[in-house]
Scaffold this motif. Structure first.
Motif, PDB file in Angstrom:
ATOM      1  N   ARG A  76      -0.037  12.603  -8.217  1.00  0.00           N
ATOM      2  CA  ARG A  76       0.863  11.673  -8.879  1.00  0.00           C
ATOM      3  C   ARG A  76       0.064  10.490  -9.366  1.00  0.00           C
ATOM      4  NH1 ARG A  76       2.020   7.328  -5.622  1.00  0.00           N
ATOM      5  NH2 ARG A  76       1.427   7.499  -3.436  1.00  0.00           N
ATOM      6  N   SER A  77       0.561   9.841 -10.397  1.00  0.00           N
ATOM      7  CA  SER A  77      -0.082   8.639 -10.898  1.00  0.00           C
ATOM      8  C   SER A  77       0.343   7.469 -10.048  1.00  0.00           C
ATOM      9  CB  SER A  77       0.340   8.389 -12.353  1.00  0.00           C
ATOM     10  OG  SER A  77      -0.100   9.443 -13.165  1.00  0.00           O
ATOM     11  N   PRO A  78      -0.581   6.627  -9.620  1.00  0.00           N
ATOM     12  CA  PRO A  78      -0.231   5.521  -8.748  1.00  0.00           C
ATOM     13  C   PRO A  78       0.616   4.490  -9.475  1.00  0.00           C
ATOM     14  CG  PRO A  78      -2.481   5.278  -9.502  1.00  0.00           C
ATOM     15  CD  PRO A  78      -2.013   6.632  -9.976  1.00  0.00           C
ATOM     16  N   GLY A  79       1.498   3.876  -8.712  1.00  0.00           N
ATOM     17  CA  GLY A  79       2.289   2.799  -9.277  1.00  0.00           C
ATOM     18  C   GLY A  79       1.407   1.600  -9.548  1.00  0.00           C
ATOM     19  N   GLU A  80       1.780   0.803 -10.496  1.00  0.00           N
ATOM     20  CA  GLU A  80       0.940  -0.318 -10.894  1.00  0.00           C
ATOM     21  C   GLU A  80       0.708  -1.286  -9.743  1.00  0.00           C
ATOM     22  OE1 GLU A  80       2.711  -2.086 -14.287  1.00  0.00           O
ATOM     23  OE2 GLU A  80       2.004  -0.547 -15.661  1.00  0.00           O
ATOM     24  N   GLU A  81       1.718  -1.465  -8.898  1.00  0.00           N
ATOM     25  CA  GLU A  81       1.623  -2.490  -7.865  1.00  0.00           C
ATOM     26  C   GLU A  81       0.637  -2.117  -6.761  1.00  0.00           C
ATOM     27  OE1 GLU A  81       2.897  -5.459  -8.086  1.00  0.00           O
ATOM     28  OE2 GLU A  81       3.668  -4.867 -10.032  1.00  0.00           O
ATOM     29  N   ASP A  82       0.448  -0.795  -6.491  1.00  0.00           N
ATOM     30  CA  ASP A  82      -0.417  -0.396  -5.387  1.00  0.00           C
ATOM     31  C   ASP A  82      -1.628   0.406  -5.848  1.00  0.00           C
ATOM     32  OD1 ASP A  82       0.784   1.907  -6.187  1.00  0.00           O
ATOM     33  OD2 ASP A  82       1.287   2.615  -4.180  1.00  0.00           O
ATOM     34  N   VAL A  83      -1.974   0.287  -7.143  1.00  0.00           N
ATOM     35  CA  VAL A  83      -3.031   1.127  -7.693  1.00  0.00           C
ATOM     36  C   VAL A  83      -4.374   0.879  -7.020  1.00  0.00           C
ATOM     37  CG1 VAL A  83      -3.563  -0.487  -9.566  1.00  0.00           C
ATOM     38  CG2 VAL A  83      -4.099   1.936  -9.820  1.00  0.00           C
ATOM     39  N   ALA A  84      -4.716  -0.357  -6.727  1.00  0.00           N
ATOM     40  CA  ALA A  84      -6.001  -0.649  -6.083  1.00  0.00           C
ATOM     41  C   ALA A  84      -6.057  -0.023  -4.701  1.00  0.00           C
ATOM     42  CB  ALA A  84      -6.199  -2.164  -5.977  1.00  0.00           C
ATOM     43  N   LEU A  85      -4.974  -0.131  -3.973  1.00  0.00           N
ATOM     44  CA  LEU A  85      -4.906   0.446  -2.641  1.00  0.00           C
ATOM     45  C   LEU A  85      -4.978   1.970  -2.694  1.00  0.00           C
ATOM     46  CD1 LEU A  85      -4.508   0.013   0.392  1.00  0.00           C
ATOM     47  CD2 LEU A  85      -2.035   0.062   0.007  1.00  0.00           C
ATOM     48  N   THR A  86      -4.332   2.552  -3.714  1.00  0.00           N
ATOM     49  CA  THR A  86      -4.334   4.006  -3.867  1.00  0.00           C
ATOM     50  C   THR A  86      -5.727   4.533  -4.164  1.00  0.00           C
ATOM     51  OG1 THR A  86      -2.065   3.956  -4.714  1.00  0.00           O
ATOM     52  CG2 THR A  86      -3.349   5.938  -5.156  1.00  0.00           C
ATOM     53  N   VAL A  87      -6.452   3.855  -5.059  1.00  0.00           N
ATOM     54  CA  VAL A  87      -7.826   4.263  -5.376  1.00  0.00           C
ATOM     55  C   VAL A  87      -8.700   4.221  -4.129  1.00  0.00           C
ATOM     56  CG1 VAL A  87      -9.914   3.636  -6.645  1.00  0.00           C
ATOM     57  CG2 VAL A  87      -7.705   3.588  -7.798  1.00  0.00           C
ATOM     58  N   GLU A  88      -8.596   3.141  -3.400  1.00  0.00           N
ATOM     59  CA  GLU A  88      -9.402   2.998  -2.188  1.00  0.00           C
ATOM     60  C   GLU A  88      -9.049   4.072  -1.165  1.00  0.00           C
ATOM     61  OE1 GLU A  88     -10.336  -0.315   1.321  1.00  0.00           O
ATOM     62  OE2 GLU A  88      -9.066  -0.828  -0.398  1.00  0.00           O
ATOM     63  N   ARG A  89      -7.759   4.346  -1.019  1.00  0.00           N
ATOM     64  CA  ARG A  89      -7.321   5.339  -0.047  1.00  0.00           C
ATOM     65  C   ARG A  89      -7.818   6.744  -0.413  1.00  0.00           C
ATOM     66  NH1 ARG A  89      -2.296   4.414  -0.304  1.00  0.00           N
ATOM     67  NH2 ARG A  89      -1.699   6.111  -1.718  1.00  0.00           N
ATOM     68  N   GLU A  90      -7.718   7.104  -1.685  1.00  0.00           N
ATOM     69  CA  GLU A  90      -8.144   8.437  -2.112  1.00  0.00           C
ATOM     70  C   GLU A  90      -9.661   8.609  -2.008  1.00  0.00           C
ATOM     71  OE1 GLU A  90      -6.162  10.744  -2.483  1.00  0.00           O
ATOM     72  OE2 GLU A  90      -4.262   9.702  -2.757  1.00  0.00           O
ATOM     73  N   MET A  91     -10.397   7.555  -2.299  1.00  0.00           N
ATOM     74  CA  MET A  91     -11.856   7.619  -2.153  1.00  0.00           C
ATOM     75  C   MET A  91     -12.230   7.793  -0.684  1.00  0.00           C
ATOM     76  SD  MET A  91     -13.128   7.422  -5.250  1.00  0.00           S
ATOM     77  CE  MET A  91     -14.819   6.839  -5.183  1.00  0.00           C
ATOM     78  N   ASP A  92     -11.500   7.112   0.201  1.00  0.00           N
ATOM     79  CA  ASP A  92     -11.752   7.258   1.642  1.00  0.00           C
ATOM     80  C   ASP A  92     -11.431   8.673   2.110  1.00  0.00           C
ATOM     81  OD1 ASP A  92     -12.578   4.660   1.854  1.00  0.00           O
ATOM     82  OD2 ASP A  92     -10.669   3.880   2.598  1.00  0.00           O
ATOM     83  N   LYS A  93     -10.349   9.244   1.595  1.00  0.00           N
ATOM     84  CA  LYS A  93      -9.987  10.615   1.964  1.00  0.00           C
ATOM     85  C   LYS A  93     -11.060  11.605   1.514  1.00  0.00           C
ATOM     86  CE  LYS A  93      -4.935  10.120   1.856  1.00  0.00           C
ATOM     87  NZ  LYS A  93      -3.692  10.513   1.145  1.00  0.00           N
ATOM     88  N   MET A  94     -11.579  11.388   0.315  1.00  0.00           N
ATOM     89  CA  MET A  94     -12.629  12.259  -0.191  1.00  0.00           C
ATOM     90  C   MET A  94     -13.863  12.174   0.691  1.00  0.00           C
ATOM     91  SD  MET A  94     -14.427  12.244  -3.971  1.00  0.00           S
ATOM     92  CE  MET A  94     -14.748  10.491  -3.863  1.00  0.00           C
ATOM     93  N   GLU A  95     -14.248  10.966   1.079  1.00  0.00           N
ATOM     94  CA  GLU A  95     -15.396  10.764   1.957  1.00  0.00           C
ATOM     95  C   GLU A  95     -15.182  11.464   3.293  1.00  0.00           C
ATOM     96  OE1 GLU A  95     -18.846   9.161   3.945  1.00  0.00           O
ATOM     97  OE2 GLU A  95     -18.336   9.436   1.816  1.00  0.00           O
ATOM     98  N   THR A  96     -13.987  11.363   3.836  1.00  0.00           N
ATOM     99  CA  THR A  96     -13.686  11.993   5.123  1.00  0.00           C
ATOM    100  C   THR A  96     -13.723  13.516   5.016  1.00  0.00           C
ATOM    101  OG1 THR A  96     -12.274  10.128   5.750  1.00  0.00           O
ATOM    102  CG2 THR A  96     -11.975  12.172   6.968  1.00  0.00           C
ATOM    103  N   ALA A  97     -13.166  14.055   3.945  1.00  0.00           N
ATOM    104  CA  ALA A  97     -13.165  15.506   3.740  1.00  0.00           C
ATOM    105  C   ALA A  97     -14.585  16.045   3.651  1.00  0.00           C
ATOM    106  CB  ALA A  97     -12.385  15.851   2.469  1.00  0.00           C
ATOM    107  N   ILE A  98     -15.447  15.334   2.952  1.00  0.00           N
ATOM    108  CA  ILE A  98     -16.844  15.767   2.814  1.00  0.00           C
ATOM    109  C   ILE A  98     -17.566  15.663   4.152  1.00  0.00           C
ATOM    110  CG2 ILE A  98     -19.046  15.258   1.700  1.00  0.00           C
ATOM    111  CD1 ILE A  98     -17.412  14.255  -0.706  1.00  0.00           C
TER     112      ILE A  98
END
Length: 279
Positions: A15-37
């Motif tokens: 899903r496309s992140p909402g404008e209000e939480d976009v910074a938090l969403t980017v950070e969260r998804e990058m952290d998830k990617m790091e954890t998965a790797i």
């Protein structure tokens, strides 16, 4: 461990992140990617230790090669993620002026969505490679799945790199570092593909030539079946050679009629061609 990574990937909602939480969403998804790797790297290490404890000979050699090259590729992807995060931070810090990170991501939502898409693709590709390698090592999978998964990692990594480059300063040292890592991933992907192909051939040869468990009856039966296949193959080869000879004769005949060759030249050409076929 695999279920853990599956959970992490499944949490990467499409899903496309909402404008209000976009910074938090980017950070969260990058952290998830790091954890998965990170989990994938640990899983490869555990699989290798397990194989060394129970496997021997060709199977152990194959498992060490597959898991070793996959681990190297995964380590490079992990470095790519870290360098991508460093570049991302540099872009945000240099481009937002007095604005907050949230405001910067809001103004540049297309770039943000590109980062998110790239991060999710990398996480899913890493999961696919880990699953494929696990299946191959356990004797339940296909080497082609490892090849496809490794190529997908290269493609998704490049997607992440391209998304990161969009707003980067071309003279940025962090961008140069990211590009170097991307090239490393490309090289390692080629290594994984070559290793998988080589290991596939080794296993095929080992399975074909391992007669140690055959009884006298089975050995004789396989001997007769193999002889039949040899005779059939030889017969088919002779038929195809004869077919090729006739096709070439017909070709020369047609060409001679069109070009007006004389019979002597045509006969000489046919004789030479026949000598080439009867090798």
């Amino acid at each position: 461990m695999i279920s853990r990574c599956c959970l992490l990937v499944s949490q990467c909602e499409d899903r496309s992140p909402g404008e209000e939480d976009v910074a938090l969403t980017v950070e969260r998804e990058m952290d998830k990617m790091e954890t998965a790797i990170k989990d994938a790297v640990e899983r490869f290490t555990a699989m290798l230790e397990n194989s060394r404890a129970k496997d021997t000979g060709t199977q152990l050699e194959v498992n060490e090669s597959i898991l070793g090259t996959c681990s190297d590729l995964m380590a490079a992807v992990r470095q790519l993620v870290r360098r991508g995060a460093e570049l991302q931070k540099e872009i945000v810090d240099s481009g937002r002026g007095g604005a907050s990170p949230k405001e910067f991501y809001k103004r540049n939502h297309r770039w943000s969505e590109g980062l998110l898409s790239g991060a999710k693709a990398v996480a899913i590709a890493c999961q696919a490679l880990m699953t494929a390698a696990d299946q191959v090592v356990s004797g339940k999978g296909k080497f082609e799945e490892v090849i496809v998964s490794s190529r997908e990692i290269a493609a998704s990594s490049m997607q992440l790199v391209m998304a990161s480059r969009v707003k980067a300063d071309r003279s940025s040292e962090k961008l140069r570092n990211l590009n170097v890592t991307a090239k490393t991933i490309s090289t390692l992907t080629g290594t994984v593909v070559a290793t998988a192909e080589n290991c596939r051939d080794k296993i095929a040869i080992a399975n074909t030539l391992d007669f140690s468990k055959l009884s006298l009856h089975h050995t004789k039966r396989m001997e007769m079946e193999t002889l039949v296949k040899v005779l059939e193959t030889e017969k088919h080869l002779e038929e195809e050679r004869s077919k090729l000879s006739e096709l070439r004769k017909h070709h020369y005949k047609l060409a001679g009629e069109i070009e007006g060759w004389d019979q002597e030249v045509g006969a000489t050409s046919e004789l030479e061609e026949q000598e080439m076929i009867d090798f």
